[in-house]
Design a protein around this motif. Sequence first.
Motif, mmCIF file in Angstrom:
data_model
loop_
_atom_site.group_PDB
_atom_site.id
_atom_site.type_symbol
_atom_site.label_atom_id
_atom_site.label_comp_id
_atom_site.label_asym_id
_atom_site.label_seq_id
_atom_site.Cartn_x
_atom_site.Cartn_y
_atom_site.Cartn_z
ATOM 1 N N ASN A 13 24.939 12.014 -32.676
ATOM 2 C CA ASN A 13 26.073 11.569 -31.873
ATOM 3 C C ASN A 13 26.612 12.734 -31.066
ATOM 4 O O ASN A 13 26.742 13.854 -31.575
ATOM 5 N N GLU A 222 26.557 0.588 -32.983
ATOM 6 C CA GLU A 222 25.738 1.405 -32.092
ATOM 7 C C GLU A 222 24.321 0.878 -31.938
ATOM 8 O O GLU A 222 23.693 1.073 -30.890
ATOM 9 N N ASN A 262 29.255 3.050 -27.016
ATOM 10 C CA ASN A 262 28.169 3.632 -27.798
ATOM 11 C C ASN A 262 26.930 2.765 -27.963
ATOM 12 O O ASN A 262 25.872 3.275 -28.340
ATOM 13 N N TYR A 263 27.040 1.459 -27.697
ATOM 14 C CA TYR A 263 25.868 0.615 -27.900
ATOM 15 C C TYR A 263 24.866 0.797 -26.773
ATOM 16 O O TYR A 263 25.208 0.726 -25.591
#
Length: 812
Positions: A13, A222, A262-263
Amino acid sequence: MRFSSPWDLVQVNILEQNQILQPITEQIMIIYVIEGQASVCESVDVFHLKREEFIILEPSKVYEIIELEGNVVLISFQYENVFFKWRNHHSHFSGHSNNHHSSIELELSKKLHSFLRIYFSQNEDNDSSMYEIYFGVIAYLEKYFRKKHAKSSSEEKFNARINEVISYLNMNYSREISLSEVAALFYISEPYLSKTFKKVVGISFTQYLMRRRLEGVKKDLETTNEFITTVAFNNGFSNVNSFNKSFKAAFGITPSDYKKINYIKKDDSQIGKNTISVLEGLKKLSPNSEAVVSYKLKDTINTNLEDTITIQANHYKNYTKNWNEIINIGYAADILLANLEQQIGLMQTSIPFKYGRVWGILSDDMIIEKDEIDGKLLNFGKVDRVIEILIKNKMKPFLDLGIKPKMIIGKEFTIHASSFSQKCRTIDEWGLIVKEFVSHCVNKFGYEEVSSWYFELWKPSEKVLNSIQGVKQLDKSMIGNKYFLDYFTVIYRAIKQVASEVKVGGGGFSLDIDEEDTVNLIEKWLKLDVKPDFLTFTIFPLDQCNHTFSETRISSDEHYIYMKIRDNFQYFRELKSDVELIVAEFNCTVSSRASINDSIFKASYLIKNFIENMEHNTKMSYWLFSDIFSYSEDSKRLLFGGTGIISRDGIQKSPYFAFEFLNSLGNQLLHQEDGIFVTRKLGQRLQVLLYHYSHIGAENNFLSEKSMKDDQDVEHLYNRESRTFQVNITGMKKGQYKMKKRVINKKDGSIIDKLSTFEKNHHIKQEEIAYYRSTCLPLMTLEEVNVQSDRLVIKELLYPHEVMLIEVDYIY
């Protein structure tokens, strides 16, 4: 949990400023700076990370990114779900490279960089490489960064039960779970579970379960396109409103917004801007960090490794030197030899030590005992002479009052051994002798002088004593832990009655062959009323050692000593924070007949271990001072593989010069990393110490003592890669500088290489010995350099085991 591909084992991340991180037990989470910098706060500690630096996050602690510039990532390696079912215990990892660049940290940084290059490629052709690098990183973390706690058996049982509970929560967090249910399942009460869980984990049962569920939600948001409600239910949340509040409180963002950011679809052909930025950052890293797609360590020969650093001449910190505190002088009776006294004088003139460690001080060889009508008369005349030699040469006594014998270990057997005493005395009788001896010393040398000494009590090791041929075997009761603790209590009180300020401790514990027994004894010792003022340890990095020491092998782990000190000393300080911990003996071999002891390898070995272990804040004493102590009837040659830093005939060996180099360093540290140590003194004077340590145990598990064949054994040491060092020093004052270089290599400062072709006939005259004594020295060169800008560049090529000291002094 099952993993369908190697990419499921890891997650990366990209971090942002003000982000809060709460590590979970089942993952190893590492913050890594690709480029730029980041400041990470944990409680009152702040870690300022620069490019290619990292910090391993510890579970139960909370971290905040308080400053961030550039590309910084959080790498999460799945761990507990992969390994717990085989190991049945939890592991915790810790460590960082903030202001600390030993070879251990640098190697992990390289591994993390290589991992990121492969990870961001997301190329299915790299599946095998991803598996390989994942297990390579895990193995390295387990070896060097796993926290080791030498716990008592009751504490292990205490933690094992909680570890079982944690494992159960990790596997079942997605369904409804309550404290009462888990307590009943493990047959423990709710209050006990609640209290012990928080003590072990650092957070409450409910907090841990919530954190674990939220981490599951984050990952699903995510990586899947499920509805948020479905994701919440799948991870154990039964109330959507409560879930939304908990998620935002933990991450500062709503679940829906988090998913939007975030996806990324699995089949996305476009890499996001952040990922492109990360890849660009990876390309900018230093050449020596370049990744290899197939992650294997190549055993190249005669290639050139290059290290380049840039440092500021005025950015420094003070540090404590650990190499000039103590030296092992030897067995007391041998110190009375005339030529040894001369060698001590020579040593203290050029490489002075504060303390000289001596044993056998109260042996039969040293005390003259006479029966009188009103008791025994003790004559300490010989002991006085030994102490006078030390004090005359400005060295404080570090006296072992225990029953440590003199022994010389060779390739296949013990060459020489002598018993400490043939007289059977009770503990109380020893106490009276010690009290009389200390009283005698106070009367002769003065209270103030004696108060600065160390009095040590050696703990007999059954494994060591059983290997010694020719030594009177002690009664088993004298070897046992109970005898030693009772013995120490009597000796401690006897000494303190005379001089309460004196430091009394012991007991020369082995952290190699006796590590487990040592830890158990110290745990008991530090709980008693009479506790030691200091503890002493011996470390000889042996992977194998049989009962006679005839088959010993150097460990393939070049950081063996560092790891033994780090893992054990941290725990001992937790037991008693004010106890002084001292490495009283260290060397790479127990043998006094190993040609490697005469080679230049020992120069780089000595420097590397002193510098690498400075952070442990402990005195370290090299084994041994002079080859005189290992001289015996088999020692016909000028060099016979003795462990001394000076030969029997007074010729300085390479580790002697290594001490000289270390003693030339300043008290202000500019930079430290593997192979490079830069200091400064007042008046624009810099010292750059370069050393090319090349471990001998990795490729052939080298040191099987009886397989060694004198001089030819050292030849293979030089068939290694060379190494180029470039040190760029900025902030220099403009003007002329004198640059003095001294180097230890095969040609200069290595007596074994000078004698390798000549000495086989054993016939060397005294004038020839005197010649070698005066000429076998490090090479020295002088030159003037003109610094026209504020930058000085030093670039040097070092061959295996070479050591170079460069002193740069401003010419006023």
